[in-house]
Write a protein that holds these residues in place. Structure first.
Motif, PDB file in Angstrom:
ATOM      1  N   ILE A 324       0.831  -1.203   0.000  1.00  0.00           N
ATOM      2  CA  ILE A 324       0.000   0.000   0.000  1.00  0.00           C
ATOM      3  C   ILE A 324       0.865   1.252   0.000  1.00  0.00           C
ATOM      4  O   ILE A 324       0.632   2.201  -0.759  1.00  0.00           O
ATOM      5  N   VAL A 325       1.895   1.264   0.854  1.00  0.00           N
ATOM      6  CA  VAL A 325       2.764   2.440   0.969  1.00  0.00           C
ATOM      7  C   VAL A 325       3.477   2.723  -0.342  1.00  0.00           C
ATOM      8  O   VAL A 325       3.662   3.880  -0.730  1.00  0.00           O
ATOM      9  N   ARG A 326       3.888   1.659  -1.046  1.00  0.00           N
ATOM     10  CA  ARG A 326       4.615   1.857  -2.295  1.00  0.00           C
ATOM     11  C   ARG A 326       3.706   2.214  -3.461  1.00  0.00           C
ATOM     12  O   ARG A 326       4.176   2.631  -4.519  1.00  0.00           O
ATOM     13  N   ALA A 328       0.434   3.976  -5.642  1.00  0.00           N
ATOM     14  CA  ALA A 328      -0.068   5.330  -5.881  1.00  0.00           C
ATOM     15  C   ALA A 328      -1.474   5.484  -5.326  1.00  0.00           C
ATOM     16  O   ALA A 328      -2.148   6.471  -5.608  1.00  0.00           O
ATOM     17  N   GLY A 329      -1.930   4.508  -4.561  1.00  0.00           N
ATOM     18  CA  GLY A 329      -3.247   4.579  -3.968  1.00  0.00           C
ATOM     19  C   GLY A 329      -4.358   4.030  -4.839  1.00  0.00           C
ATOM     20  O   GLY A 329      -5.532   4.103  -4.480  1.00  0.00           O
ATOM     21  N   ASP A 330      -4.013   3.473  -6.009  1.00  0.00           N
ATOM     22  CA  ASP A 330      -5.039   3.031  -6.951  1.00  0.00           C
ATOM     23  C   ASP A 330      -5.238   1.516  -6.948  1.00  0.00           C
ATOM     24  O   ASP A 330      -5.817   0.954  -7.879  1.00  0.00           O
ATOM     25  N   LEU A 331      -4.767   0.818  -5.913  1.00  0.00           N
ATOM     26  CA  LEU A 331      -4.962  -0.615  -5.809  1.00  0.00           C
ATOM     27  C   LEU A 331      -6.368  -0.929  -5.306  1.00  0.00           C
ATOM     28  O   LEU A 331      -7.007  -0.106  -4.652  1.00  0.00           O
ATOM     29  N   LYS A 332      -6.848  -2.126  -5.600  1.00  0.00           N
ATOM     30  CA  LYS A 332      -8.131  -2.590  -5.101  1.00  0.00           C
ATOM     31  C   LYS A 332      -7.902  -3.483  -3.876  1.00  0.00           C
ATOM     32  O   LYS A 332      -6.950  -4.263  -3.835  1.00  0.00           O
ATOM     33  N   VAL A 333      -8.788  -3.370  -2.883  1.00  0.00           N
ATOM     34  CA  VAL A 333      -8.639  -4.149  -1.658  1.00  0.00           C
ATOM     35  C   VAL A 333      -8.704  -5.643  -1.966  1.00  0.00           C
ATOM     36  O   VAL A 333      -7.947  -6.440  -1.395  1.00  0.00           O
ATOM     37  N   ALA A 334      -9.565  -6.033  -2.890  1.00  0.00           N
ATOM     38  CA  ALA A 334      -9.672  -7.454  -3.244  1.00  0.00           C
ATOM     39  C   ALA A 334      -8.365  -7.971  -3.828  1.00  0.00           C
ATOM     40  O   ALA A 334      -7.942  -9.089  -3.525  1.00  0.00           O
ATOM     41  N   ALA A 335      -7.711  -7.153  -4.660  1.00  0.00           N
ATOM     42  CA  ALA A 335      -6.434  -7.560  -5.254  1.00  0.00           C
ATOM     43  C   ALA A 335      -5.359  -7.669  -4.177  1.00  0.00           C
ATOM     44  O   ALA A 335      -4.519  -8.581  -4.206  1.00  0.00           O
ATOM     45  N   LEU A 336      -5.370  -6.751  -3.209  1.00  0.00           N
ATOM     46  CA  LEU A 336      -4.415  -6.809  -2.105  1.00  0.00           C
ATOM     47  C   LEU A 336      -4.609  -8.094  -1.307  1.00  0.00           C
ATOM     48  O   LEU A 336      -3.640  -8.747  -0.906  1.00  0.00           O
ATOM     49  N   ALA A 337      -5.856  -8.451  -1.068  1.00  0.00           N
ATOM     50  CA  ALA A 337      -6.145  -9.671  -0.310  1.00  0.00           C
ATOM     51  C   ALA A 337      -5.599 -10.900  -1.030  1.00  0.00           C
ATOM     52  O   ALA A 337      -4.939 -11.750  -0.417  1.00  0.00           O
ATOM     53  N   PRO A 360      -8.020  -1.183   5.075  1.00  0.00           N
ATOM     54  CA  PRO A 360      -7.115  -1.065   3.923  1.00  0.00           C
ATOM     55  C   PRO A 360      -7.513   0.072   2.986  1.00  0.00           C
ATOM     56  O   PRO A 360      -6.652   0.768   2.440  1.00  0.00           O
ATOM     57  N   SER A 361      -8.818   0.280   2.798  1.00  0.00           N
ATOM     58  CA  SER A 361      -9.260   1.353   1.906  1.00  0.00           C
ATOM     59  C   SER A 361      -8.890   2.722   2.464  1.00  0.00           C
ATOM     60  O   SER A 361      -8.530   3.639   1.711  1.00  0.00           O
ATOM     61  N   THR A 362      -8.940   2.877   3.791  1.00  0.00           N
ATOM     62  CA  THR A 362      -8.511   4.145   4.406  1.00  0.00           C
ATOM     63  C   THR A 362      -7.018   4.358   4.212  1.00  0.00           C
ATOM     64  O   THR A 362      -6.575   5.472   3.913  1.00  0.00           O
ATOM     65  N   ALA A 363      -6.216   3.300   4.371  1.00  0.00           N
ATOM     66  CA  ALA A 363      -4.773   3.415   4.150  1.00  0.00           C
ATOM     67  C   ALA A 363      -4.474   3.790   2.703  1.00  0.00           C
ATOM     68  O   ALA A 363      -3.600   4.633   2.430  1.00  0.00           O
ATOM     69  N   LEU A 364      -5.199   3.196   1.759  1.00  0.00           N
ATOM     70  CA  LEU A 364      -5.011   3.547   0.344  1.00  0.00           C
ATOM     71  C   LEU A 364      -5.381   5.007   0.087  1.00  0.00           C
ATOM     72  O   LEU A 364      -4.719   5.706  -0.685  1.00  0.00           O
ATOM     73  N   ASP A 365      -6.437   5.466   0.749  1.00  0.00           N
ATOM     74  CA  ASP A 365      -6.840   6.863   0.598  1.00  0.00           C
ATOM     75  C   ASP A 365      -5.774   7.798   1.155  1.00  0.00           C
ATOM     76  O   ASP A 365      -5.498   8.864   0.585  1.00  0.00           O
ATOM     77  N   LEU A 366      -5.142   7.414   2.255  1.00  0.00           N
ATOM     78  CA  LEU A 366      -4.067   8.225   2.828  1.00  0.00           C
ATOM     79  C   LEU A 366      -2.890   8.318   1.858  1.00  0.00           C
ATOM     80  O   LEU A 366      -2.234   9.355   1.754  1.00  0.00           O
ATOM     81  N   VAL A 367      -2.612   7.215   1.155  1.00  0.00           N
ATOM     82  CA  VAL A 367      -1.540   7.238   0.156  1.00  0.00           C
ATOM     83  C   VAL A 367      -1.845   8.264  -0.911  1.00  0.00           C
ATOM     84  O   VAL A 367      -0.992   9.069  -1.302  1.00  0.00           O
TER      85      VAL A 367
END
Length: 414
Positions: A324-326, A328-337, A360-367
């Motif tokens: 997530i940190v690496r 650009a914030g455009d990943l999907k939570v399902a793909a991360l899982a 996870p979606s909040t962390a992606l939004d922070l990115v």
């Protein structure tokens, strides 16, 4: 590495010339260490200063230098980005101006090694398992920080490095690094023909600037750089061989004494797990089988970590946060899982929230809103000696900033 071979046997180890991998041959030097970066296409032999570049004719038989040809600016940034993208994921801070980007360096190619000095402005890079699988290389490096600071995660070995620290890097294993600005010296060599002590689990091990071995090795590396233009190729290679032999003895000893068997087992387990975390079927049984130990021995070794299953879950969550940190914030939570071995998106989200207190979606939004891992650069510059996890420190800083913004906005409105 092309060029003539030489037998530099020591302690039963024979060093010989090998041809680099295709990924490495695309660059004139393959060092992709903590914050050192590869030098793209070979250019003229020069001796450079911040203001002048003049042609130099090296003495007959001397090593020849290859200089990075681009001054700070957009062209430098584009060339750096193009070179690194072949071997690592790389970025600069979201609020940084690419027209001010700086990377500079010089490389000497020897028969069995590359010696390099380089430095630059704020940047981050990572070599995750997906990149390793797609673009494998067989090199390793010793990296000496000479100025600035570097925050690293070498396949689970997390720490901050200051001038004088020397880090061992194995490019067959994952790593990530972040720096607000650095200068360094790198020696890159083929893993297969390095001294035996450098072929074990030393990825991310460091000799600190405070240790006697670290100070001695740093002095040797600095002396090599100071004098390499006055040495013949054979002399320079011999000096590198001596540096590697000393590093092999220094990096394989943990003071005080040697590592315990439990620590060694944990180290092996960590390397195996990082490669198979995407497989939801990979659990304690599979780990014990891969390690060649009994279930009882494995479970005893992980008692202090809350058990094998809990440790594996922690590794999956930590790796997901790194992804997530690496991003650009455009990943999907399902793909991360799926990518990190969770059987469902719901299971992943519950475990992630329980560990990090955010979804996870909040962390992606922070990115997306903060520029991701680059927010951590400002934090790490103020806390250069911190030993905390890079992604977790990023998340804490991002959440703190988001909270401050939420508090300040009503005040501004009133």
């Amino acid at each position: 590495m092309t060029g003539r071979g030489l037998a530099a046997g020591h302690g039963g180890v024979a060093m010989r010339t090998t041809r680099p991998s295709a990924a490495v041959r695309a660059l004139s030097a393959p060092s992709v260490a903590a914050s050192p970066t590869p030098m793209p296409s070979p250019v003229r032999v020069t001796r450079s200063s911040p203001t002048t570049r003049t042609e130099v004719r090296p003495p007959a038989g001397a090593t020849q230098a290859i200089d990075w040809p681009f001054p700070p600016g957009l062209e430098c940034y584009a060339a750096w980005k193009a070179a690194l993208s072949r071997l690592v994921d790389c970025a600069i801070p979201a609020d940084a101006d690419p027209s001010q980007f700086d990377f500079h360096g010089r490389t000497w190619q020897l028969p069995e090694a590359f010696v390099q000095i380089n430095g630059g402005s704020a940047m981050s890079m990572s070599r995750p398992q997906a990149v390793i699988d797609d673009r494998p290389i067989s090199q390793m490096s010793l990296y000496l920080v000479t100025d600035g600071s570097v925050v690293t995660d070498y396949d689970g070995r997390k720490r901050a490095h200051v001038p004088g620290d020397i880090i061992a890097v194995d490019y067959s294993l994952p790593y990530e690094s972040h720096t607000p600005g650095y200068e360094g010296i790198t020696i890159t060599f083929d893993r297969a023909f390095a001294p035996a002590g450098l072929q074990g689990h030393i990825h991310g091990r460091a000799l600190t600037a405070k240790s006697g071995a670290g100070r001695f090795l740093a002095a040797q590396m600095r002396s090599l750089i100071d004098l390499i233009d006055q040495l013949s190729v054979d002399q320079a290679q011999s000096a590198v061989d001596g540096i590697l032999r000393f590093a092999a003895t220094a990096l394989t000893v943990d003071a005080p004494g040697t590592r315990s068997a439990a620590a060694s087992l944990l180290d092996r387990a960590h390397h195996l797990a990082r490669r198979r975390l995407s497989d939801p079927a990979f659990g304690p049984e599979a780990l014990a089988l891969a390690l060649g130990v009994s279930r009882s021995k494995l479970f005893r070794s992980f008692e202090t970590h809350g058990g094998v299953q809990r440790w594996l879950l922690g590794e999956r969550l930590m790796t997901s946060l790194q992804t997530i940190v690496r991003s650009a914030g455009d990943l999907k939570v399902a793909a991360l899982a799926r990518q990190h071995g969770f059987r469902s998106e719901a299971h992943f989200s519950r475990a992630f929230r329980k560990r990090y207190s955010v979804s996870p979606s909040t962390a992606l939004d922070l990115v997306t809103r903060s520029g991701g891992s680059m927010l951590y650069l400002s934090w790490s510059k103020k806390h250069a000696k911190a030993q905390t996890s890079t992604p977790e420190a990023w998340l804490a800083a991002a959440l703190a900033r988001a909270h401050e913004t939420a508090v300040d906005e009503p005040r501004s409105a009133s």
